[in-house]
Motif scaffolding. Structure first.
Motif, PDB file in Angstrom:
ATOM      1  N   VAL A 253       0.832  -1.203   0.000  1.00 51.60           N
ATOM      2  CA  VAL A 253       0.000   0.000   0.000  1.00 51.60           C
ATOM      3  C   VAL A 253       0.871   1.259   0.000  1.00 51.60           C
ATOM      4  CG1 VAL A 253      -1.653   1.322   1.386  1.00 51.60           C
ATOM      5  CG2 VAL A 253      -1.992  -1.115   1.025  1.00 51.60           C
ATOM      6  N   VAL A 254       1.912   1.289   0.792  1.00 53.13           N
ATOM      7  CA  VAL A 254       2.795   2.455   0.847  1.00 53.13           C
ATOM      8  C   VAL A 254       3.507   2.658  -0.484  1.00 53.13           C
ATOM      9  CG1 VAL A 254       4.911   3.336   1.898  1.00 53.13           C
ATOM     10  CG2 VAL A 254       3.098   2.441   3.327  1.00 53.13           C
ATOM     11  N   THR A 255       3.957   1.592  -1.114  1.00 50.14           N
ATOM     12  CA  THR A 255       4.634   1.713  -2.402  1.00 50.14           C
ATOM     13  C   THR A 255       3.697   2.240  -3.483  1.00 50.14           C
ATOM     14  OG1 THR A 255       6.124  -0.095  -1.827  1.00 50.14           O
ATOM     15  CG2 THR A 255       5.947   0.472  -4.148  1.00 50.14           C
ATOM     16  N   VAL A 256       2.482   1.732  -3.528  1.00 50.92           N
ATOM     17  CA  VAL A 256       1.518   2.210  -4.521  1.00 50.92           C
ATOM     18  C   VAL A 256       1.144   3.668  -4.251  1.00 50.92           C
ATOM     19  CG1 VAL A 256      -0.850   1.919  -5.354  1.00 50.92           C
ATOM     20  CG2 VAL A 256       0.625  -0.065  -5.082  1.00 50.92           C
ATOM     21  N   ALA A 257       0.917   4.012  -2.995  1.00 52.28           N
ATOM     22  CA  ALA A 257       0.559   5.391  -2.663  1.00 52.28           C
ATOM     23  C   ALA A 257       1.688   6.355  -2.998  1.00 52.28           C
ATOM     24  CB  ALA A 257       0.197   5.492  -1.182  1.00 52.28           C
ATOM     25  N   LEU A 258       2.909   5.993  -2.685  1.00 50.34           N
ATOM     26  CA  LEU A 258       4.045   6.848  -2.993  1.00 50.34           C
ATOM     27  C   LEU A 258       4.246   6.991  -4.492  1.00 50.34           C
ATOM     28  CD1 LEU A 258       6.414   8.498  -1.906  1.00 50.34           C
ATOM     29  CD2 LEU A 258       7.762   6.398  -1.911  1.00 50.34           C
ATOM     30  N   SER A 259       4.073   5.923  -5.227  1.00 51.58           N
ATOM     31  CA  SER A 259       4.216   5.981  -6.681  1.00 51.58           C
ATOM     32  C   SER A 259       3.137   6.859  -7.310  1.00 51.58           C
ATOM     33  CB  SER A 259       4.152   4.576  -7.282  1.00 51.58           C
ATOM     34  OG  SER A 259       5.222   3.801  -6.823  1.00 51.58           O
ATOM     35  N   ARG A 260       1.917   6.738  -6.826  1.00 49.19           N
ATOM     36  CA  ARG A 260       0.839   7.587  -7.357  1.00 49.19           C
ATOM     37  C   ARG A 260       1.068   9.050  -7.010  1.00 49.19           C
ATOM     38  NH1 ARG A 260      -4.265   5.454  -9.204  1.00 49.19           N
ATOM     39  NH2 ARG A 260      -4.078   3.205  -9.295  1.00 49.19           N
ATOM     40  N   TYR A 261       1.536   9.317  -5.808  1.00 49.74           N
ATOM     41  CA  TYR A 261       1.826  10.695  -5.418  1.00 49.74           C
ATOM     42  C   TYR A 261       2.928  11.285  -6.298  1.00 49.74           C
ATOM     43  CZ  TYR A 261       3.646  14.616  -2.771  1.00 49.74           C
ATOM     44  OH  TYR A 261       4.100  15.847  -2.408  1.00 49.74           O
ATOM     45  N   LEU A 262       3.995  10.545  -6.485  1.00 51.42           N
ATOM     46  CA  LEU A 262       5.095  11.052  -7.301  1.00 51.42           C
ATOM     47  C   LEU A 262       4.698  11.179  -8.765  1.00 51.42           C
ATOM     48  CD1 LEU A 262       8.107   9.196  -5.682  1.00 51.42           C
ATOM     49  CD2 LEU A 262       7.532  11.619  -5.519  1.00 51.42           C
TER      50      LEU A 262
ATOM     51  N   ALA B  32       1.674  12.030  -9.769  1.00 56.18           N
ATOM     52  CA  ALA B  32       0.826  13.222  -9.850  1.00 56.18           C
ATOM     53  C   ALA B  32       1.640  14.506  -9.700  1.00 56.18           C
ATOM     54  CB  ALA B  32      -0.253  13.163  -8.773  1.00 56.18           C
ATOM     55  N   GLU B  33       2.620  14.493  -8.813  1.00 54.74           N
ATOM     56  CA  GLU B  33       3.431  15.680  -8.567  1.00 54.74           C
ATOM     57  C   GLU B  33       4.589  15.832  -9.538  1.00 54.74           C
ATOM     58  OE1 GLU B  33       2.973  18.126  -6.233  1.00 54.74           O
ATOM     59  OE2 GLU B  33       1.041  17.152  -5.906  1.00 54.74           O
ATOM     60  N   GLY B  34       4.918  14.760 -10.237  1.00 50.97           N
ATOM     61  CA  GLY B  34       6.094  14.784 -11.103  1.00 50.97           C
ATOM     62  C   GLY B  34       7.316  14.281 -10.363  1.00 50.97           C
ATOM     63  N   TRP B  35       8.223  13.707 -11.087  1.00 51.21           N
ATOM     64  CA  TRP B  35       9.435  13.132 -10.495  1.00 51.21           C
ATOM     65  C   TRP B  35      10.496  14.206 -10.395  1.00 51.21           C
ATOM     66  CZ3 TRP B  35       9.345   8.181  -8.714  1.00 51.21           C
ATOM     67  CH2 TRP B  35       8.289   7.401  -9.121  1.00 51.21           C
ATOM     68  N   LYS B  36      10.314  15.148  -9.479  1.00 50.53           N
ATOM     69  CA  LYS B  36      11.256  16.262  -9.316  1.00 50.53           C
ATOM     70  C   LYS B  36      12.499  15.757  -8.588  1.00 50.53           C
ATOM     71  CE  LYS B  36       7.421  19.375  -9.027  1.00 50.53           C
ATOM     72  NZ  LYS B  36       6.348  19.604  -8.099  1.00 50.53           N
ATOM     73  N   GLU B  37      13.633  16.138  -9.121  1.00 51.44           N
ATOM     74  CA  GLU B  37      14.892  15.721  -8.511  1.00 51.44           C
ATOM     75  C   GLU B  37      15.357  16.777  -7.527  1.00 51.44           C
ATOM     76  OE1 GLU B  37      16.148  12.752  -8.911  1.00 51.44           O
ATOM     77  OE2 GLU B  37      14.469  12.368 -10.249  1.00 51.44           O
ATOM     78  N   VAL B  38      15.856  16.344  -6.402  1.00 51.51           N
ATOM     79  CA  VAL B  38      16.398  17.240  -5.393  1.00 51.51           C
ATOM     80  C   VAL B  38      17.904  17.324  -5.614  1.00 51.51           C
ATOM     81  CG1 VAL B  38      16.707  17.613  -2.925  1.00 51.51           C
ATOM     82  CG2 VAL B  38      14.597  16.562  -3.779  1.00 51.51           C
ATOM     83  N   PRO B  39      18.434  18.525  -5.772  1.00 51.20           N
ATOM     84  CA  PRO B  39      19.895  18.623  -6.032  1.00 51.20           C
ATOM     85  C   PRO B  39      20.726  18.252  -4.851  1.00 51.20           C
ATOM     86  CG  PRO B  39      18.905  20.824  -5.939  1.00 51.20           C
ATOM     87  CD  PRO B  39      17.804  19.820  -5.779  1.00 51.20           C
TER      88      PRO B  39
END
Length: 90
Positions: free
Chosen positions: A72-81, A83-90
């Protein structure tokens, strides 16, 4: 047989630390998500091995709940990312 399974559990546990390093370092968000998921899966396997080694059935119940939570956590995190886009943190 228990000594063999204990050795396998230790090897899998040590291998989880290598995956934890990949989750911490990255370099991409996908690598981090995958690393955390692999660490959770390896932890699940170790819990199941401990269940067999100690012959305690209630650990199997814990493993089933942990597997469900991990999924459940993996699916929720994947859906969130997604929707928000895979933004990279420098």
């Amino acid at each position: 047989m228990d000594e063999f399974l204990t050795a396998i559990a230790l090897i899998i546990g040590l291998n989880a630390f290598i995956c934890l390093y990949r989750a911490a370092v990255g370099p991409t968000t996908q690598d981090r998500v995958l690393g955390v998921n692999i660490v959770g899966t390896k932890t699940l396997v170790v819990v199941i091995l401990v269940t067999y080694i100690l012959a305690e059935n209630y650990f199997l119940d814990v493993a089933i709940v942990y597997a469900l939570l991990l999924f459940v956590v993996t699916v929720a995190l994947s859906r969130y990312l997604e929707a928000e886009g895979w933004k990279e943190v420098p």
